[in-house]
Design an enzyme around this catalytic site. Structure first.
Site, mmCIF file in Angstrom:
data_model
loop_
_atom_site.group_PDB
_atom_site.id
_atom_site.type_symbol
_atom_site.label_atom_id
_atom_site.label_comp_id
_atom_site.label_asym_id
_atom_site.label_seq_id
_atom_site.Cartn_x
_atom_site.Cartn_y
_atom_site.Cartn_z
ATOM 1 N N CYS A 66 0.769 -1.541 -0.209
ATOM 2 C CA CYS A 66 0.063 0.261 -0.005
ATOM 3 C C CYS A 66 1.313 0.976 -0.827
ATOM 4 O O CYS A 66 1.256 2.064 -0.915
ATOM 5 C CB CYS A 66 -1.372 0.063 1.203
ATOM 6 S SG CYS A 66 -2.119 1.533 1.170
ATOM 7 N N CYS A 93 -6.461 -1.491 7.877
ATOM 8 C CA CYS A 93 -7.406 -0.964 7.778
ATOM 9 C C CYS A 93 -8.982 -2.493 7.624
ATOM 10 O O CYS A 93 -9.871 -1.723 7.053
ATOM 11 C CB CYS A 93 -7.085 -0.067 6.547
ATOM 12 S SG CYS A 93 -6.493 -0.420 5.361
#
Length: 353
Positions: free
Chosen positions: A94, A193
């Site tokens: 990410c 997340c």
């Protein structure tokens, strides 16, 4: 002082980063990446808190729709890994593919800003002798995030500031309180997340991967129990196996071909070496002969001595000084020289060697 785009997640670390740079005289613009499709804590509450911080500091706030990038490089990446018995490391992926690279490009194209900052705990310095930017561990070793940042490029390091790298988490909280930031007492996020948005990794994965029952076996092939899908397990896992045994058993292999979870006692689970692919060098341009270094193979594990042997292409062999437990395909092996990150790559399946 110049202009800087600060990545704001809505947490205290990124809030203090924006506050510090604003106080230092930078022209600061807040940028929040909209990552997930549908509802999720990281997308709703975080966005609101980030907007509040920008209003409090008197700086612009921009929301960048990164949902397609996140779906491609994180959701699909994680699912495809777990489907074949690999435990991916979404945070490093990410950082490179969704956050740092795209945010630098967006800030330059849309705001005319060629520098970003985030609330990561790590340090960056330029080495005049090598002409390379170097990534270093944070001063606060407990909060150090260099392990997740190993895959950044030289261009990304050159355009990034880490104001919290020289600080402890306690000092960050203190500054947030002094600035009376609205996030000063916000609890720290403890999970990925993906987990925050779905409740658990199992819940998330079960949305995408069909549950396929199979056997749990020991190293000799003896059937000890059954599982509902290898994607529910990871290397080194002890809890939740549902097996009654006289000694603690750990997952040591996920066999996608046979759809088996292989378990063992800890004393039989050590590995003396592993191979690494997709190597990204930072402090060094690469190696042509073996070197000695330290390697970290999990975020919370310590760095251990290792001999690094170059293979063809972007692959390495790592030979540990002592056998290591829990070497997990899909996780990162990050090489260090003291505080300095030499580089890192992704651990391969033993069969790949």
């Amino acid at each position: 002082m110049g202009k800087v785009a600060v990545g704001l997640s809505g947490g205290v670390d990124s809030s203090v980063t924006a506050g510090i740079l604003h106080r230092q005289g930078y022209t600061v613009e807040g940028v929040t990446l909209w990552l997930m499709k549908g509802k999720g804590q990281c997308c709703s509450e975080g966005m609101v808190d980030a907007a509040d911080i920008c209003e409090q500091l008197g700086i612009p706030h921009h929301i960048v729709d990164s949902r397609d990038l996140f779906q491609k490089y994180i959701v699909d990446y994680v699912v495809s890994g777990y489907e074949v018995g690999v435990t991916p490391l979404p945070c490093s992926q990410c950082n490179r593919m969704v956050k740092f690279g795209p945010m630098l490009q967006w800030a330059k194209a849309e705001l005319g800003i060629d520098q970003i900052a985030t609330g990561h705990y790590a340090r960056i310095r330029y080495n005049d002798q090598t002409g390379r930017y170097e990534l270093l561990r944070a001063v606060d070793r407990h909060k150090d995030q260099s392990y997740f940042l190993y895959d950044l490029t030289q261009e990304m390091l050159a355009g990034t500031l880490f104001p919290l790298g020289e600080m402890t988490k306690g000092e960050t909280r203190q500054i947030a309180a002094e600035m009376q930031l609205s996030t000063a007492k916000k609890p720290e996020s403890q999970d990925l997340c993906l987990i925050e948005a779905h409740g658990s990794m199992k819940t998330f994965l079960d949305k995408y991967i069909e549950q396929r029952e199979g056997e749990i076996v020991d190293l000799d092939g003896k059937v000890l129990g059954h599982h509902t899908g290898i994607h529910h397990y990871t290397i080194g896992q002890r809890k939740g196996l549902g097996i009654a045994a006289p000694e603690p058993l750990y997952v040591v292999k996920l066999d996608n071909v046979m759809n088996r979870v292989v378990v063992s006692t800890r004393d039989r689970a050590g590995q003396s070496e592993c191979t690494v692919q997709r190597m990204n060098w930072l402090a060094l341009p690469g190696i042509t002969s073996p070197i000695r270094a330290e390697v970290q193979v999990r975020y919370r594990s310590g760095a251990v001595p290792v001999t690094v042997i170059p293979l063809e292409g972007d692959r390495l062999k790592l030979v540990f000084e002592e056998p290591q437990f829990g070497i997990t395909p899909g996780q990162a092996a990050v090489l260090y020289d003291g505080d300095r990150v030499l580089g890192g790559g992704i651990i391969e399946h033993p069969e790949a060697a």
